[in-house]
Design an enzyme around this catalytic site. Sequence first.
Site, short mmCIF file in Angstrom:
data_model
loop_
_atom_site.label_atom_id
_atom_site.label_comp_id
_atom_site.label_asym_id
_atom_site.label_seq_id
_atom_site.Cartn_x
_atom_site.Cartn_y
_atom_site.Cartn_z
N ARG A 120 0.82 -1.23 0.00
CA ARG A 120 0.00 0.00 0.00
C ARG A 120 0.85 1.28 0.00
O ARG A 120 0.45 2.32 0.52
CB ARG A 120 -0.95 0.03 1.20
CG ARG A 120 -1.97 -1.08 1.15
CD ARG A 120 -3.23 -0.68 1.87
NE ARG A 120 -4.22 -1.72 1.73
CZ ARG A 120 -4.37 -2.72 2.59
NH1 ARG A 120 -3.61 -2.79 3.66
NH2 ARG A 120 -5.30 -3.62 2.39
N LYS A 142 2.73 11.24 -11.65
CA LYS A 142 1.86 10.42 -12.50
C LYS A 142 2.60 9.12 -12.77
O LYS A 142 3.61 9.11 -13.48
CB LYS A 142 1.58 11.14 -13.83
CG LYS A 142 0.44 12.13 -13.76
CD LYS A 142 0.04 12.60 -15.16
CE LYS A 142 -1.07 13.64 -15.08
NZ LYS A 142 -1.37 14.23 -16.40
N GLU A 184 9.67 18.29 -25.81
CA GLU A 184 8.94 18.54 -24.54
C GLU A 184 9.39 19.88 -23.94
O GLU A 184 8.58 20.61 -23.35
CB GLU A 184 9.19 17.37 -23.58
CG GLU A 184 8.23 17.26 -22.41
CD GLU A 184 6.87 16.66 -22.76
OE1 GLU A 184 5.85 17.30 -22.40
OE2 GLU A 184 6.79 15.58 -23.38
N LYS A 226 7.21 22.99 -14.12
CA LYS A 226 6.49 21.76 -13.75
C LYS A 226 6.19 21.76 -12.24
O LYS A 226 5.09 21.41 -11.81
CB LYS A 226 7.30 20.53 -14.14
CG LYS A 226 6.63 19.22 -13.73
CD LYS A 226 6.02 18.49 -14.88
CE LYS A 226 5.07 17.38 -14.45
NZ LYS A 226 5.00 16.28 -15.37
N GLU A 236 -4.76 17.26 -11.36
CA GLU A 236 -5.42 17.76 -12.57
C GLU A 236 -6.91 17.92 -12.36
O GLU A 236 -7.74 17.50 -13.17
CB GLU A 236 -5.15 16.79 -13.73
CG GLU A 236 -5.05 17.50 -15.06
CD GLU A 236 -4.42 16.66 -16.17
OE1 GLU A 236 -3.55 15.82 -15.89
OE2 GLU A 236 -4.83 16.87 -17.31
N ARG A 241 -3.20 21.88 -14.40
CA ARG A 241 -2.20 20.90 -14.87
C ARG A 241 -2.44 20.52 -16.34
O ARG A 241 -1.53 20.07 -17.02
CB ARG A 241 -2.21 19.66 -13.95
CG ARG A 241 -1.05 18.72 -14.23
CD ARG A 241 -0.80 17.72 -13.12
NE ARG A 241 0.26 16.80 -13.50
CZ ARG A 241 0.89 15.97 -12.67
NH1 ARG A 241 0.55 15.94 -11.39
NH2 ARG A 241 1.84 15.18 -13.10
N ASN A 245 -0.52 19.54 -21.19
CA ASN A 245 -0.91 18.68 -22.31
C ASN A 245 -0.91 19.41 -23.65
O ASN A 245 -1.49 18.91 -24.62
CB ASN A 245 -2.29 18.07 -22.06
CG ASN A 245 -2.23 16.98 -21.01
OD1 ASN A 245 -1.20 16.32 -20.86
ND2 ASN A 245 -3.31 16.79 -20.28
N HIS A 248 -0.56 17.45 -26.79
CA HIS A 248 -0.75 16.04 -26.45
C HIS A 248 -2.09 15.49 -26.96
O HIS A 248 -2.26 14.28 -27.01
CB HIS A 248 -0.64 15.82 -24.94
CG HIS A 248 0.79 15.89 -24.44
ND1 HIS A 248 1.59 17.00 -24.65
CD2 HIS A 248 1.56 15.00 -23.76
CE1 HIS A 248 2.79 16.77 -24.11
NE2 HIS A 248 2.79 15.57 -23.57
N HIS A 252 -0.91 12.21 -28.49
CA HIS A 252 -1.26 10.88 -27.95
C HIS A 252 -2.01 10.05 -28.98
O HIS A 252 -1.81 8.84 -29.09
CB HIS A 252 -2.11 11.02 -26.68
CG HIS A 252 -1.28 11.28 -25.45
ND1 HIS A 252 -1.81 11.75 -24.28
CD2 HIS A 252 0.05 11.13 -25.22
CE1 HIS A 252 -0.84 11.87 -23.37
NE2 HIS A 252 0.30 11.51 -23.93
N HIS A 265 7.77 9.98 -28.35
CA HIS A 265 6.76 10.84 -27.74
C HIS A 265 6.97 12.30 -28.20
O HIS A 265 6.03 12.99 -28.55
CB HIS A 265 6.86 10.72 -26.21
CG HIS A 265 5.88 11.59 -25.48
ND1 HIS A 265 4.52 11.41 -25.59
CD2 HIS A 265 6.08 12.66 -24.65
CE1 HIS A 265 3.91 12.33 -24.84
NE2 HIS A 265 4.83 13.10 -24.27
N1 GLY Z 1 3.16 15.00 -18.35
C1 GLY Z 1 2.02 15.75 -17.99
C2 GLY Z 1 1.78 15.81 -16.52
O1 GLY Z 1 2.61 15.39 -15.75
O2 GLY Z 1 0.73 16.23 -16.11
#
Ligand code: GLY
Length: 361
Positions: A120, A142, A184, A226, A236, A241, A245, A248, A252, A265
């Site tokens: 956990r 993430k 990026e 960031k 998000e 946040r 994107n 993206h 994506h 990517h």
């Molecule tokens: N890579 C996008 C984020 O971390 O929200």
Amino acid sequence: MNAVTVRLGPRSYAIRLTSSYRQLPAWLEALRLEPWGCIVSHPSLLRRFGRELIPPLRRAGWHLRTIAVPESERSKSSAMAERVIRRLARQSAMRVPVLFAFGGGVIGDLAGFVAAVFRRGVPYVQLPTTLLAQVDSGIGGKVGVDLPTAKNAVGAFYQPRLVVNHLGLLTHLPPRQRRSGVSEIIKYAAIGDPALFRYLEDHLTACLRGELRADRVMVERCVRIKARVVSQDEQETSGRRTILNFGHTLGHALEAATAYRRFTHGEAIAVGMACASALGVAMGVTPRADHARLSRLLKAAGLPTRASGVPLAAVRRALVHDKKFLRGTMRWVLMTRVGRVLVSESVSPSVMWPVIRHHVT
Ligand code: GLY
């Protein structure tokens, strides 16, 4: 800069920029972690850089094991997560191990996910070794793995205890992987740092060559953005946040439509950024001159601004299955000028599809 903090109350943590792992034991000691760790990495990274990482920790009293996973996007799978968990369970019967994610995005996401679910939740430390992971995926918690049917389908928000960006390791990056990281970084400049955008325009050769000074500027400035965005909107929920994107939405979809094999990517989001900025022009949100600047910089960096030979139907399917396709509306991050963006859920299909068709030929 020595450190930037991601501010999340008791779960706050530092992102450190460094040129060696010599101080890592002291940074870990300050976190009062039991010195019992497991390094999750790729065999080639352990061979090449293990000597930088492991001896300083052992000298400081750390008991360390390593778990090597194959160097492939396919390692980011639930099957691999289970294998890592079984190994960990065998190795650390009576202990709470600290996981070290020593690698790029695949390792960071996989090891972070294992850390989130093993007993956990156990502490983990991100030691990103690629430009992309140092500026983006290694920060913000993430974590997750892919299912055969969907990317990042199983995951969590689970923050590391520390991120250590060792700039010296970036010299190992092959040119295509470096360009992917630069893509990026262009994203970060376009969403929140006009001075970084100018720096990229003026010093692109140094950035693509991997000169240490340029790497320091790029990593430091992106890390600041960031950290600020994640501190404001960890999961998000407020929409803040979402600005990360930019590029993206289509990016994506291109990756999914080509089974994650054709584009890196960074290449996919380069096409996505060109498309999103053209969409901004079509909607009267993005000035033409700013769109032209972005396209010029992407091309100068050797990144694609259009994707040829990708079936539009596959892109359409991927777009509507994306997490960003909310309640039947597609979310687009649009540039209002270089360094500023907004999130729009009101892009009409009649404006959007011709622009997408132009970028997917
Ligand atoms: N890579 C996008 C984020 O971390 O929200």
